[in-house]
Design an enzyme around this catalytic site. Structure first.
Site, PDB file in Angstrom:
ATOM      1  N   SER A   1      35.514  44.255  44.235  1.00 46.75           N
ATOM      2  CA  SER A   1      36.653  44.263  43.323  1.00 46.75           C
ATOM      3  C   SER A   1      37.612  45.402  43.688  1.00 46.75           C
ATOM      4  O   SER A   1      38.124  45.435  44.803  1.00 46.75           O
ATOM      5  CB  SER A   1      36.150  44.346  41.872  1.00 46.75           C
ATOM      6  OG  SER A   1      37.192  44.046  40.976  1.00 46.75           O
TER       7      SER A   1
ATOM      8  N   TYR B   1      36.837  48.696  39.091  1.00 48.61           N
ATOM      9  CA  TYR B   1      37.787  49.177  38.080  1.00 48.61           C
ATOM     10  C   TYR B   1      37.058  49.522  36.780  1.00 48.61           C
ATOM     11  O   TYR B   1      36.226  48.753  36.293  1.00 48.61           O
ATOM     12  CB  TYR B   1      38.822  48.086  37.816  1.00 48.61           C
ATOM     13  CG  TYR B   1      40.001  48.497  36.968  1.00 48.61           C
ATOM     14  CD1 TYR B   1      41.044  49.223  37.524  1.00 48.61           C
ATOM     15  CD2 TYR B   1      40.090  48.129  35.627  1.00 48.61           C
ATOM     16  CE1 TYR B   1      42.150  49.569  36.768  1.00 48.61           C
ATOM     17  CE2 TYR B   1      41.184  48.475  34.865  1.00 48.61           C
ATOM     18  CZ  TYR B   1      42.216  49.210  35.433  1.00 48.61           C
ATOM     19  OH  TYR B   1      43.298  49.557  34.677  1.00 48.61           O
TER      20      TYR B   1
ATOM     21  N   HIS C   1      33.716  36.265  39.445  1.00 52.56           N
ATOM     22  CA  HIS C   1      33.939  37.589  40.006  1.00 52.56           C
ATOM     23  C   HIS C   1      32.647  38.234  40.508  1.00 52.56           C
ATOM     24  O   HIS C   1      32.693  39.184  41.276  1.00 52.56           O
ATOM     25  CB  HIS C   1      34.604  38.482  38.952  1.00 52.56           C
ATOM     26  CG  HIS C   1      35.251  39.702  39.520  1.00 52.56           C
ATOM     27  ND1 HIS C   1      36.160  39.656  40.557  1.00 52.56           N
ATOM     28  CD2 HIS C   1      35.098  41.025  39.216  1.00 52.56           C
ATOM     29  CE1 HIS C   1      36.555  40.883  40.860  1.00 52.56           C
ATOM     30  NE2 HIS C   1      35.923  41.729  40.071  1.00 52.56           N
TER      31      HIS C   1
ATOM     32  N   ASP D   1      36.689  32.726  40.430  1.00 50.65           N
ATOM     33  CA  ASP D   1      37.045  34.097  40.051  1.00 50.65           C
ATOM     34  C   ASP D   1      38.437  34.125  39.432  1.00 50.65           C
ATOM     35  O   ASP D   1      39.440  33.921  40.109  1.00 50.65           O
ATOM     36  CB  ASP D   1      36.980  34.989  41.293  1.00 50.65           C
ATOM     37  CG  ASP D   1      37.085  36.471  40.971  1.00 50.65           C
ATOM     38  OD1 ASP D   1      37.475  36.819  39.830  1.00 50.65           O
ATOM     39  OD2 ASP D   1      36.776  37.288  41.861  1.00 50.65           O
TER      40      ASP D   1
END
Length: 343
Positions: free
Chosen positions: A186, A92, A308, A272
């Site tokens: 992700s 993203y 993450h 995360d």
């Protein structure tokens, strides 16, 4: 692990019922059928780089509504024949970047198509693909663009682009069309799962810290972006919750994962807060459950002390070894003679 999510012993079996619209399959069939008759490749031209051991092409393919989507096609130089291809989706706020970035897969001997994310350039990386359809009612960030209706939602367009990228990769020279792997971290991991559920004959799936999985839970337990951007939107647009939740049910990675048939390799960090571990486990534990056949081969790698970033380079090494075991060495037959070791 952090208290905001479930302990690992519960995550191992976490398979919640995820809200799925009755017309989920019909919605995606109609969406993809709308682009099916369009030519896939719009332009392929060699890209000069300073990388002597790799060849790169600047690719433009037709995505959602025929919109031009940019990608880098890179493969080892001076290697003949066809190669397995990794179709890689970005996270993203990123774009495809410059052609000398993100070279693990071509250096390992695979062809690789690195796909731009429409309209997301500038937050973490550079891209070259605009999104001309951003006028539907919604918020100001990509994850909320058009979020009040499934038809106008941004991720309907991005997922369509991701499917079309597989079709584009298969049309490129030097690609083994029967060995197409979809991969990403992700947001990229979420897109890889979506493609796995929509394209029945991909060869493998690599999904780490996947976004857009079990979204209804994610927006309830984390305020970190991108989910936090949906939370912020709902904190102002208080009457929009029902419409937003309905839209999100059409793009949930758990629903796509349930329909997948390809072998899959997952990675998740238990700390995360961006993509909470329970959301990724929800997809993993139901992967292939609605495929109509046996559950596909799948593996999950857990990193208890990571967020993450999950297993980072350690995880990439595991991906490389897993994929080589699954598909075979990509350039073993064409590899030039090795340099003798002194001694």
């Amino acid at each position: 692990m952090p208290m905001f999510d479930l302990p690992l012993d519960q995550l191992r079996d976490y398979a919640p019922t995820v809200t799925e619209p009755a017309d989920f399959d019909a919605f995606w069939r109609a969406t993809l059928d709308a682009t099916a008759a369009l030519p896939v490749l719009l332009d392929v031209r060699p890209e000069p780089t300073d990388l002597r051991l790799l060849d790169t092409w600047d690719v433009t393919f037709a995505g959602f509504a025929g919109d031009p989507v940019r990608a880098w096609y890179t493969r080892p130089a001076a290697v003949g024949g066809t190669l397995p291809v990794i179709v890689e989706y970005v996270g993203y706020g990123r774009g495809r970047g410059l052609p000398h970035e993100r070279l693990t897969w071509p250096v390992a001997g695979y062809a690789r198509l690195l796909v731009d994310a429409r309209g997301q350039s500038g937050q973490y990386g550079v891209g070259d693909t605009p999104d001309p359809h951003g006028s539907a009612p919604g918020g100001h960030s990509p994850v909320t663009w058009g979020i009040l209706s499934p038809a106008g939602y941004y991720y309907r367009r991005l997922i369509t682009d991701a499917v079309r990228a597989v079709q584009a990769a298969r049309a490129l020279p030097g690609v083994d069309a029967g060995r197409v792997v979809v991969a990403g971290n992700s947001q990229g991991g979420g897109l890889a799962l979506a493609v796995a559920g929509l394209v029945p004959d991909v060869a493998a799936v690599l999904a780490t810290a996947p976004f857009l999985c079990h979204v209804q839970r994610a927006i309830e337990i984390t305020d970190v972006g991108p989910y936090g951007e949906i939370v912020n939107y709902l904190s102002v647009n208080r009457d929009a919750e029902a419409a937003v939740r309905n839209t999100l049910s059409y793009v949930d990675g758990v629903s796509f994962a349930r329909r997948a048939t390809a072998p899959a390799h997952f990675g998740i960090g238990l700390r995360d807060h961006v993509c909470p571990p329970s959301t990724g486990f929800a997809a993993y534990n139901q992967y292939g459950a609605a495929s109509g056949g046996p559950v596909p081969e799948r593996s999950m790698h857990v990193y208890p002390f990571n967020g993450h970033e999950h297993g980072d380079a350690t995880h990439v090494r595991r991906q490389l070894r897993w994929l080589a075991a699954l598909l075979g060495e990509p350039v073993a037959a064409a590899r030039p003679g090795a340099v003798p070791v002194p001694g």
